[in-house]
Design a protein around this motif. Structure first.
Motif, PDB file in Angstrom:
ATOM      1  N   GLY A 197     -10.428  21.611   1.327  1.00 25.67           N
ATOM      2  CA  GLY A 197     -11.841  21.603   1.669  1.00 25.67           C
ATOM      3  C   GLY A 197     -12.133  20.658   2.814  1.00 25.67           C
ATOM      4  N   LEU A 198     -13.285  20.832   3.397  1.00 32.47           N
ATOM      5  CA  LEU A 198     -13.672  20.066   4.576  1.00 32.47           C
ATOM      6  C   LEU A 198     -13.595  18.567   4.342  1.00 32.47           C
ATOM      7  CD1 LEU A 198     -14.882  19.906   7.432  1.00 32.47           C
ATOM      8  CD2 LEU A 198     -17.156  20.070   6.374  1.00 32.47           C
ATOM      9  N   PHE A 199     -14.096  18.114   3.194  1.00 32.47           N
ATOM     10  CA  PHE A 199     -14.156  16.678   2.960  1.00 32.47           C
ATOM     11  C   PHE A 199     -12.823  16.100   2.473  1.00 32.47           C
ATOM     12  CE2 PHE A 199     -18.546  18.026   2.835  1.00 32.47           C
ATOM     13  CZ  PHE A 199     -19.175  17.045   3.596  1.00 32.47           C
ATOM     14  N   ALA A 200     -11.860  16.958   2.186  1.00 28.52           N
ATOM     15  CA  ALA A 200     -10.527  16.480   1.811  1.00 28.52           C
ATOM     16  C   ALA A 200      -9.681  16.191   3.041  1.00 28.52           C
ATOM     17  CB  ALA A 200      -9.823  17.510   0.929  1.00 28.52           C
ATOM     18  N   ARG A 201     -10.030  16.813   4.156  1.00 30.49           N
ATOM     19  CA  ARG A 201      -9.250  16.621   5.371  1.00 30.49           C
ATOM     20  C   ARG A 201      -9.584  15.279   6.010  1.00 30.49           C
ATOM     21  NH1 ARG A 201     -11.705  22.068   7.305  1.00 30.49           N
ATOM     22  NH2 ARG A 201     -10.963  23.428   5.616  1.00 30.49           N
ATOM     23  N   GLY A 202      -8.622  14.757   6.740  1.00 35.75           N
ATOM     24  CA  GLY A 202      -8.862  13.502   7.422  1.00 35.75           C
ATOM     25  C   GLY A 202      -7.666  12.581   7.366  1.00 35.75           C
ATOM     26  N   THR A 203      -7.891  11.342   7.739  1.00 39.56           N
ATOM     27  CA  THR A 203      -6.823  10.341   7.792  1.00 39.56           C
ATOM     28  C   THR A 203      -6.983   9.353   6.646  1.00 39.56           C
ATOM     29  OG1 THR A 203      -6.709  10.539  10.201  1.00 39.56           O
ATOM     30  CG2 THR A 203      -5.738   8.560   9.222  1.00 39.56           C
ATOM     31  N   TYR A 204      -5.858   9.026   6.024  1.00 38.88           N
ATOM     32  CA  TYR A 204      -5.833   8.152   4.863  1.00 38.88           C
ATOM     33  C   TYR A 204      -4.960   6.925   5.134  1.00 38.88           C
ATOM     34  CZ  TYR A 204      -7.640  12.336   2.608  1.00 38.88           C
ATOM     35  OH  TYR A 204      -8.408  13.425   2.279  1.00 38.88           O
ATOM     36  N   ALA A 205      -5.286   5.821   4.506  1.00 37.46           N
ATOM     37  CA  ALA A 205      -4.462   4.618   4.592  1.00 37.46           C
ATOM     38  C   ALA A 205      -3.763   4.413   3.259  1.00 37.46           C
ATOM     39  CB  ALA A 205      -5.329   3.403   4.924  1.00 37.46           C
ATOM     40  N   ALA A 206      -2.517   3.933   3.281  1.00 37.64           N
ATOM     41  CA  ALA A 206      -1.756   3.789   2.044  1.00 37.64           C
ATOM     42  C   ALA A 206      -0.763   2.633   2.144  1.00 37.64           C
ATOM     43  CB  ALA A 206      -1.025   5.083   1.716  1.00 37.64           C
ATOM     44  N   LYS A 207      -0.316   2.197   0.970  1.00 37.12           N
ATOM     45  CA  LYS A 207       0.722   1.160   0.899  1.00 37.12           C
ATOM     46  C   LYS A 207       1.710   1.553  -0.196  1.00 37.12           C
ATOM     47  CE  LYS A 207      -0.171  -3.248   1.145  1.00 37.12           C
ATOM     48  NZ  LYS A 207      -0.644  -4.630   0.838  1.00 37.12           N
ATOM     49  N   SER A 208       2.994   1.611   0.146  1.00 38.30           N
ATOM     50  CA  SER A 208       4.057   1.908  -0.815  1.00 38.30           C
ATOM     51  C   SER A 208       4.955   0.690  -0.973  1.00 38.30           C
ATOM     52  CB  SER A 208       4.910   3.100  -0.345  1.00 38.30           C
ATOM     53  OG  SER A 208       4.163   4.292  -0.342  1.00 38.30           O
ATOM     54  N   LYS A 209       5.415   0.451  -2.218  1.00 44.03           N
ATOM     55  CA  LYS A 209       6.279  -0.699  -2.481  1.00 44.03           C
ATOM     56  C   LYS A 209       7.358  -0.322  -3.487  1.00 44.03           C
ATOM     57  CE  LYS A 209       4.291  -4.731  -3.107  1.00 44.03           C
ATOM     58  NZ  LYS A 209       3.388  -5.784  -3.646  1.00 44.03           N
ATOM     59  N   PHE A 210       8.518  -0.951  -3.333  1.00 42.17           N
ATOM     60  CA  PHE A 210       9.595  -0.873  -4.310  1.00 42.17           C
ATOM     61  C   PHE A 210       9.836  -2.294  -4.827  1.00 42.17           C
ATOM     62  CE2 PHE A 210      10.172   2.835  -1.677  1.00 42.17           C
ATOM     63  CZ  PHE A 210      10.639   3.817  -2.532  1.00 42.17           C
ATOM     64  N   VAL A 211       9.571  -2.534  -6.102  1.00 44.01           N
ATOM     65  CA  VAL A 211       9.701  -3.873  -6.680  1.00 44.01           C
ATOM     66  C   VAL A 211      10.460  -3.791  -7.996  1.00 44.01           C
ATOM     67  CG1 VAL A 211       7.569  -4.711  -5.601  1.00 44.01           C
ATOM     68  CG2 VAL A 211       7.485  -3.700  -7.874  1.00 44.01           C
ATOM     69  N   ASP A 212      10.961  -4.952  -8.477  1.00 43.29           N
ATOM     70  CA  ASP A 212      11.675  -4.983  -9.753  1.00 43.29           C
ATOM     71  C   ASP A 212      10.930  -5.846 -10.766  1.00 43.29           C
ATOM     72  OD1 ASP A 212      12.216  -7.632  -9.137  1.00 43.29           O
ATOM     73  OD2 ASP A 212      14.324  -7.305  -8.652  1.00 43.29           O
ATOM     74  N   ASP A 213      11.543  -6.060 -11.922  1.00 43.49           N
ATOM     75  CA  ASP A 213      10.911  -6.824 -12.999  1.00 43.49           C
ATOM     76  C   ASP A 213      10.596  -8.261 -12.597  1.00 43.49           C
ATOM     77  OD1 ASP A 213      10.590  -4.895 -14.883  1.00 43.49           O
ATOM     78  OD2 ASP A 213      12.422  -5.336 -15.997  1.00 43.49           O
ATOM     79  N   ASP A 214      11.344  -8.804 -11.649  1.00 38.74           N
ATOM     80  CA  ASP A 214      11.094 -10.169 -11.168  1.00 38.74           C
ATOM     81  C   ASP A 214      10.032 -10.183 -10.077  1.00 38.74           C
ATOM     82  OD1 ASP A 214      12.982 -11.563 -12.781  1.00 38.74           O
ATOM     83  OD2 ASP A 214      14.588 -10.704 -11.568  1.00 38.74           O
ATOM     84  N   ASN A 215       9.433  -9.014  -9.835  1.00 38.33           N
ATOM     85  CA  ASN A 215       8.430  -8.850  -8.787  1.00 38.33           C
ATOM     86  C   ASN A 215       9.003  -9.073  -7.392  1.00 38.33           C
ATOM     87  OD1 ASN A 215       5.729  -7.916  -8.687  1.00 38.33           O
ATOM     88  ND2 ASN A 215       5.064  -9.883  -7.890  1.00 38.33           N
ATOM     89  N   LYS A 216      10.327  -8.915  -7.263  1.00 34.07           N
ATOM     90  CA  LYS A 216      10.959  -8.990  -5.955  1.00 34.07           C
ATOM     91  C   LYS A 216      10.716  -7.668  -5.239  1.00 34.07           C
ATOM     92  CE  LYS A 216      15.368  -9.640  -3.550  1.00 34.07           C
ATOM     93  NZ  LYS A 216      16.829  -9.896  -3.697  1.00 34.07           N
ATOM     94  N   CYS A 217      10.173  -7.737  -4.033  1.00 32.89           N
ATOM     95  CA  CYS A 217       9.853  -6.538  -3.255  1.00 32.89           C
ATOM     96  C   CYS A 217      11.006  -6.229  -2.295  1.00 32.89           C
ATOM     97  CB  CYS A 217       8.556  -6.747  -2.480  1.00 32.89           C
ATOM     98  SG  CYS A 217       8.060  -5.296  -1.517  1.00 32.89           S
ATOM     99  N   TYR A 218      11.533  -5.013  -2.386  1.00 35.67           N
ATOM    100  CA  TYR A 218      12.652  -4.603  -1.536  1.00 35.67           C
ATOM    101  C   TYR A 218      12.186  -3.820  -0.311  1.00 35.67           C
ATOM    102  CZ  TYR A 218      15.335  -6.052  -5.565  1.00 35.67           C
ATOM    103  OH  TYR A 218      15.853  -6.798  -6.587  1.00 35.67           O
ATOM    104  N   LEU A 219      11.000  -3.217  -0.400  1.00 36.35           N
ATOM    105  CA  LEU A 219      10.439  -2.512   0.747  1.00 36.35           C
ATOM    106  C   LEU A 219       8.938  -2.357   0.533  1.00 36.35           C
ATOM    107  CD1 LEU A 219      10.876  -0.945   3.429  1.00 36.35           C
ATOM    108  CD2 LEU A 219      11.105   1.142   2.035  1.00 36.35           C
ATOM    109  N   GLU A 220       8.168  -2.688   1.562  1.00 37.57           N
ATOM    110  CA  GLU A 220       6.729  -2.466   1.541  1.00 37.57           C
ATOM    111  C   GLU A 220       6.350  -1.771   2.846  1.00 37.57           C
ATOM    112  OE1 GLU A 220       2.735  -5.153   2.038  1.00 37.57           O
ATOM    113  OE2 GLU A 220       4.075  -5.705   0.374  1.00 37.57           O
ATOM    114  N   ILE A 221       5.642  -0.653   2.738  1.00 33.71           N
ATOM    115  CA  ILE A 221       5.259   0.114   3.914  1.00 33.71           C
ATOM    116  C   ILE A 221       3.752   0.319   3.908  1.00 33.71           C
ATOM    117  CG2 ILE A 221       5.607   2.239   5.238  1.00 33.71           C
ATOM    118  CD1 ILE A 221       8.241   2.633   3.808  1.00 33.71           C
TER     119      ILE A 221
END
Length: 232
Positions: A197-221
């Motif tokens: 639909g018209l209002f679904a189209r457009g540009t979105y911002a996002a953040k992806s992360k890979f973390v473990d139980d110790d909250n150590k982040c291996y990649l954040e995009i």
């Protein structure tokens, strides 16, 4: 990334926040997605702080050799450890305490078309729109990763999406616990569908992360993506 093919808003769970469109007062609106935002707009949000607040206090880390020595008289534990470690070369892992996880590939799979292979950017911030999704299309994210040095516990993938400054999607996928090995592990996320639909189209911002139980982040995009009428 995360969309409900029926267009209904879903309460946030471990894997939630499907992007959806709905009609209200005769006007179609998006209850889950976005336009391009500045870096300051995708700074840490209250929802992301939840992970920090829920950090679990774990015991001291041990090397793999120390792990094998522990409870060595317990037959069931010994067998479980051997099954978890598999054919790990103990000489190659040495005495390192910290595990290391390297995300090798990221790709978007959609039936009837070539995979969209996403180049992993240096510094975690792709320039411009990272990829485009076609409205109303089913897709899934697939990635491969390598584990080295030690066992990584509770590795998980998280993804948050914003539109017009509002968080519209939140996905958390627990991947599991992995022992170090030369071969890469592969994981494919559940299939989802983009809204249309018209209002679904457009540009979105996002953040992806890979973390473990110790909250150590291996990649954040931190990235932006588009939803359009067709694949590009």
């Amino acid at each position: 990334m995360g969309f409900d093919e029926k267009g209904n808003e879903i309460p946030e769970t471990e894997h939630t926040g499907k992007l959806a469109t709905e009609a209200e007062s005769g006007v179609e609106k998006v209850s889950n997605v976005t336009r391009r935002m500045s870096e300051s707009s995708i700074a840490v949000t209250e929802e992301e702080d939840d992970d920090e607040e829920r950090k679990i206090e774990l015991g001291p880390q041990c090397t793999l050799k120390e792990q094998l020595e522990k409870d060595k008289d317990d037959e069931s534990l010994r067998r479980w450890k051997e099954q978890l470690l598999g054919s790990v070369d103990m000489e190659s892992v040495g005495e390192t305490l910290e595990p290391e996880v390297k995300i090798v590939t990221l790709a978007i799979k959609a039936a009837g078309r070539p995979d969209i292979v996403l180049p992993i950017p240096e510094g975690g911030n792709p320039k411009g729109s990272w990829f485009t999704l076609k409205e109303g299309s089913a897709y899934s994210l697939m990635f491969t990763f390598q584990v080295s040095h030690n066992i990584v516990s509770g590795l998980k993938y998280t993804n948050t999406v914003w539109k017009t400054g509002i968080k519209v999607d939140s996905t958390k996928e627990m991947l599991g616990t992995f022992s170090p090995q030369a071969e890469a592990y592969t994981h494919e996320m559940p299939e989802e569908t983009t809204p249309s639909g018209l209002f679904a189209r457009g540009t979105y911002a996002a953040k992806s992360k890979f973390v473990d139980d110790d909250n150590k982040c291996y990649l954040e995009i931190n990235y932006t993506f588009d939803i359009k009428k067709d694949w590009l």
